[in-house]
Write a protein that holds these residues in place. Structure first.
Motif, short mmCIF file in Angstrom:
data_model
loop_
_atom_site.label_atom_id
_atom_site.label_comp_id
_atom_site.label_asym_id
_atom_site.label_seq_id
_atom_site.Cartn_x
_atom_site.Cartn_y
_atom_site.Cartn_z
N LYS A 1 135.42 157.51 69.27
CA LYS A 1 136.20 158.50 70.04
C LYS A 1 136.39 158.05 71.48
O LYS A 1 137.46 158.28 72.07
CB LYS A 1 135.50 159.86 69.98
N TYR B 1 140.82 161.62 74.89
CA TYR B 1 139.49 162.14 74.62
C TYR B 1 138.67 162.33 75.90
O TYR B 1 138.72 161.50 76.82
CB TYR B 1 138.75 161.16 73.70
N GLU C 1 133.16 168.39 73.99
CA GLU C 1 134.06 167.25 73.91
C GLU C 1 135.45 167.79 73.59
O GLU C 1 135.59 168.87 73.02
CB GLU C 1 133.60 166.25 72.85
N PHE D 1 139.95 166.79 73.02
CA PHE D 1 141.05 165.85 72.84
C PHE D 1 142.32 166.57 73.25
O PHE D 1 142.59 167.69 72.81
CB PHE D 1 141.16 165.37 71.39
#
Length: 348
Positions: free
Chosen positions: A70, A83, A108, A110
């Protein structure tokens, strides 16, 4: 003061054919929510269940990839694409407020958005409307996200038509504000593999912040975590009803209305269940406005008794300052009003 509540509003009269009375009722309900809470639960939005199911499958596919895979999709912060690894941001800095610990937001994400190529003949440039990066290791992620993106943008456009009616401006007013809008879909994942980090006060899901633009359309699963600041200074848990989208206003709406409509502070606490963090996913569609649109209080919201609270600023200038705070760790000194609300509410 009555107990805090996020109203549920059926906007189907504006999505499809609706009587003038039905549409007027929606406008009144939206205006009231914008003045008193800044958040609403929207049903009757018309997004098929299958589209949302495919989105969740796509999110699961991408976020299940190894962290090092990622990280190959990290992009420069200013581009607002690609990302964001865990603990690489601190949303509190976007308000000019020190977080509990530096860059401590444990989620996290995106990001994808509208590129300059989609606005031919406009003033949009790649500096503000970057091309997207799509992960090569996934199969369902890109088509699922693209389909949901289009649906969320349609809902945002429907909401701006309702806003125009509520704000007593011409029906096409927002065409000049959002005709080549900076639109971004941020997909978030709150989860920690067991044993990798000690749970404690320094761990924040997503720090307190206001959204940057005009309006946010949020899909989230029903795992607890989102908290919204009420007018009495209390933090309140909010979870979307089944089938509902959470909609909230951003700073552009507050500036246009001279704070008559609320860009409400919110945060995400770690969804801890029995001492461990439970998986939580969300997808926030930010309809921010044209990069070069100049935002200032509308004349009919300014008077001798209610002077203008904000100086004119372009959407680009405002978002740049906010992103420099959240991702580069530089305090946004232009967010004094928002920072004062955080300080008054406390961190409890």
């Amino acid at each position: 003061m009555p107990a805090f509540a996020v109203p549920t509003i059926d906007i189907s009269a504006w999505v499809g054919p609706g009587s003038s009375d039905a549409r007027a009722a929606v406008v009144a309900a939206v205006d009231h929510a914008c003045r008193t809470v800044g958040f609403m639960q929207v049903v009757g939005h018309g997004i098929p269940d299958a589209v949302i199911a495919e989105l969740t499958e796509g999110l699961d596919e991408f976020f299940a990839l190894p962290l090092e895979v990622k990280k190959a999709y990290v992009r420069p912060a200013a581009e607002n694409r690609g990302y964001s690894p865990p603990k690489s941001e601190s949303l509190s800095y976007s308000l000019g407020v020190d977080p509990v610990t530096r860059m401590n937001d444990f989620f996290e994400a995106f990001n994808v958005g509208t590129s300059a190529a989609e606005y031919p003949g406009s003033t949009a440039t790649e500096a503000d409307y970057a091309e997207n990066t799509w992960p090569l290791e996934t199969r369902t992620f890109e088509p699922a996200v693209r389909e949901y993106y289009d649906e969320a943008r349609r809902v945002a456009h429907t909401l701006t038509r309702i806003f125009a009616s509520a704000l007593r401006v011409p029906d096409d007013f927002f065409d000049g504000v959002t005709g080549h809008s900076i639109d971004v879909l941020r997909m978030n994942n709150y989860a920690l593999p067991p044993g990798e980090i000690e749970l404690g006060a320094e761990l924040t899901g997503m720090g307190e912040h206001t959204d940057f633009g005009l309006v946010t359309v949020l899909w989230a699963d029903q795992v607890a975590g989102l908290q919204v600041l009420a007018q009495d200074g209390s933090w309140n848990d909010v979870s979307p009803a089944r089938g509902a989208l959470l909609v909230n206003l951003g700073d552009v709406a507050a500036r246009l209305t001279n704070d008559r409509w609320m860009s409400t502070l919110h945060r995400v606490k770690p969804p801890v269940v029995d001492g461990t963090i439970e998986r939580r996913r969300s997808a926030a569609f930010f309809h921010d406005g044209n990069a070069d649109a100049v935002i200032a209080p509308l004349p009919h919201f300014v008077s001798d008794e209610a002077p203008a609270l904000y100086d004119p600023v372009t959407v680009r200038e405002h978002i740049t300052a906010k992103l420099a705070g959240s991702r580069a760790g530089r305090k946004n000194t232009g967010a004094r009003r928002e920072a004062a609300r955080v300080t008054a509410a406390g961190r409890g």
